[in-house]
Structure formats: structure tokens, C-alpha cells
Design an enzyme around this catalytic site. Structure first.
Site, PDB file in Angstrom:
ATOM      1  N   CYS A 106       0.850  -1.189   0.000  1.00 17.70           N
ATOM      2  CA  CYS A 106       0.000   0.000   0.000  1.00 17.70           C
ATOM      3  C   CYS A 106       0.885   1.238   0.000  1.00 17.70           C
ATOM      4  O   CYS A 106       1.865   1.285   0.742  1.00 17.70           O
ATOM      5  CB  CYS A 106      -0.881  -0.017   1.247  1.00 17.70           C
ATOM      6  SG  CYS A 106      -1.940   1.432   1.396  1.00 17.70           S
ATOM      7  N   HIS A 148      -8.944  -3.650  -2.191  1.00 15.66           N
ATOM      8  CA  HIS A 148      -8.019  -2.862  -1.369  1.00 15.66           C
ATOM      9  C   HIS A 148      -8.445  -1.385  -1.346  1.00 15.66           C
ATOM     10  O   HIS A 148      -8.487  -0.762  -0.277  1.00 15.66           O
ATOM     11  CB  HIS A 148      -6.609  -3.033  -1.954  1.00 15.66           C
ATOM     12  CG  HIS A 148      -5.531  -2.262  -1.273  1.00 15.66           C
ATOM     13  ND1 HIS A 148      -4.465  -2.870  -0.643  1.00 15.66           N
ATOM     14  CD2 HIS A 148      -5.319  -0.931  -1.136  1.00 15.66           C
ATOM     15  CE1 HIS A 148      -3.661  -1.941  -0.142  1.00 15.66           C
ATOM     16  NE2 HIS A 148      -4.159  -0.752  -0.426  1.00 15.66           N
ATOM     17  N   GLU A 149      -8.778  -0.846  -2.511  1.00 13.98           N
ATOM     18  CA  GLU A 149      -9.135   0.588  -2.583  1.00 13.98           C
ATOM     19  C   GLU A 149     -10.485   0.855  -1.940  1.00 13.98           C
ATOM     20  O   GLU A 149     -10.662   1.887  -1.275  1.00 13.98           O
ATOM     21  CB  GLU A 149      -9.111   1.078  -4.032  1.00 13.98           C
ATOM     22  CG  GLU A 149      -7.779   0.911  -4.763  1.00 13.98           C
ATOM     23  CD  GLU A 149      -6.569   1.412  -3.981  1.00 13.98           C
ATOM     24  OE1 GLU A 149      -6.688   2.381  -3.211  1.00 13.98           O
ATOM     25  OE2 GLU A 149      -5.488   0.796  -4.129  1.00 13.98           O
ATOM     26  N   HIS A 152     -10.011   1.113   1.727  1.00 17.48           N
ATOM     27  CA  HIS A 152      -9.501   2.437   2.124  1.00 17.48           C
ATOM     28  C   HIS A 152     -10.652   3.397   2.409  1.00 17.48           C
ATOM     29  O   HIS A 152     -10.627   4.141   3.397  1.00 17.48           O
ATOM     30  CB  HIS A 152      -8.651   3.045   0.995  1.00 17.48           C
ATOM     31  CG  HIS A 152      -7.198   2.711   1.067  1.00 17.48           C
ATOM     32  ND1 HIS A 152      -6.410   3.014   2.149  1.00 17.48           N
ATOM     33  CD2 HIS A 152      -6.374   2.114   0.170  1.00 17.48           C
ATOM     34  CE1 HIS A 152      -5.166   2.614   1.920  1.00 17.48           C
ATOM     35  NE2 HIS A 152      -5.112   2.055   0.720  1.00 17.48           N
TER      36      HIS A 152
HETATM   37 NI    NI Z   1      -3.484   1.182  -0.241  1.00 14.97          NI
END
Ligand code: NI
Length: 196
Positions: A106, A148-149, A152
Site C-alpha cells: 500500500c 483494497h481501494e 480504504h
Molecule cells: Ni493502499
């Protein structure tokens, strides 16, 4: 129409420990859709992501409270996927889904990476910068990126999915390597932004 864009802007990437990475981002609304400000933010996020050599970047990673991410990511067939999405929601996964383990890192945990199991396919529903509905169907590494995004934007980081021991290892890696990563980013940023 607008003036030609100024030189690209490289935004500062927020780092693990900063509060904005730990809360759910604001949902984009009609006020945001179609705005010059949003178009500019998306452009700057692409520039920032490329300079940092990343394949995805969420708005809270550039200190902006908005449910938006950009991506430029290959899938496992070698097909490159480039785009953005606002208000993304990951479609519910079948409990019996296939998982694949690959290396994940990341930009907000600079210099650290580890193997992590994730579903092999992900479907994300959201809207584009004009507020029009879009569906993104990703496999392989791109599926990982979409998950993953979206994490976030919900205040999550991939390290949350690790054991306490592995999380500690990631924090040690980033402490050791972050300065080197920042130097590499600065060198690439100098090339992109360019000399006068
Ligand atoms: Ni990330």
C-alpha cells in the site's frame, strides 16, 4: 471550455497513523458530479499514483475526504484496466468463492508488502465523475486492487487483515524503508512535474 491544464500536480500521500485513513469517507453527491474540481482531483490522483508507482489510489490517501479511487492495474490475463469510481460498493461474495494469495502492499504503508489471500474475482458498483452508474468486474490482481481501494474508503488498511505478528512486521518494514521510498518518489515526481 476550460483552459488547458496546468502542469500536473503531485499530491502528498498520507501515511499509516494519519486519522483520515481510519474513517469512512464522505459519499459523493450531485454537488461533486461533473465539477471541474472533481475532474482536476482525478487527474492529480492519477499523476500521484503514477509517480508513486502504484496501481490504485484512494482519495483519503491524498488527504481528501471523498468516496473515490483511481486505478491503473493489470489483471491476471495481462489486460490493463484504467479508470476511476465514486461511491464504490463491493458486491457480496459467495462464501465458497475462490481465494488467491499474492503479494500486496500500500502506498500509505511505504516499503512494506506481504502475501495476502483475497477473492479471485470482485465486482464493484459505483458511479463515474458525472454520476452515471458503472460496474467494474475484476479478476486476479485487479480484483485485489478493487477490494483494497474500497477498503480504504471505509477506513480500512490491508494490514488490518493480517495477524498481529505480520502487522508488526509490516510496521517494521515501513519504518526501515520509507525514507528510501520517499526518495524514489521524489525523483520520479521531479521528472513528471518537469523543470521550467
Ligand atoms: Ni493502499
Amino acid at each position: 471550455m476550460s483552459e488547458p491544464r496546468e502542469r500536473p500536480t503531485v499530491l502528498r500521500i498520507t501515511e499509516v497513523g494519519e486519522e483520515i485513513l481510519r474513517r469512512a469517507c464522505r459519499t459523493a453527491t450531485e454537488e461533486d458530479f461533473g465539477s471541474e474540481r472533481l475532474a482536476r482531483l482525478i487527474d492529480d490522483m492519477f499523476t500521484t499514483m503514477h509517480v508513486a508507482d502504484g496501481c490504485g489510489l484512494a482519495a483519503n490517501q491524498v488527504d481528501v475526504d471523498l468516496r473515490l479511487f483511481v486505478y491503473d492495474c493489470p489483471d491476471d490475463d495481462g489486460v490493463r484496466h484504467t479508470g476511476h469510481v465514486l461511491n464504490p460498493v463491493v458486491e457480496e461474495q459467495d462464501p465458497g468463492r475462490a481465494l488467491i494469495e499474492e503479494t500486496e502492499g500500500c502506498l500509505s504503508v511505504p516499503g512494506a508488502n506481504t502475501r495476502l489471500a483475497r477473492p479471485a474475482r470482485t465486482v464493484v458498483r459505483g458511479v463515474n465523475q458525472h454520476g452515471e452508474p458503472i460496474v467494474i468486474d475484476g479478476t486476479g490482481y485487479f480484483a485485489r486492487c478493487l477490494q483494497h481501494e474500497t477498503d480504504h474508503l471505509n477506513g480500512g488498511l490491508y494490514i488490518d487483515r493480517l495477524s498481529a505478528r505480520d502487522r508488526k512486521r509490516m510496521m517494521k518494514q515501513t519504518a526501515d524503508r520509507r525514507e528510501k521510498v520517499f526518495a524514489e518518489r521524489a525523483a520520479r515526481a521531479a521528472k513528471v512535474v518537469g523543470a521550467e
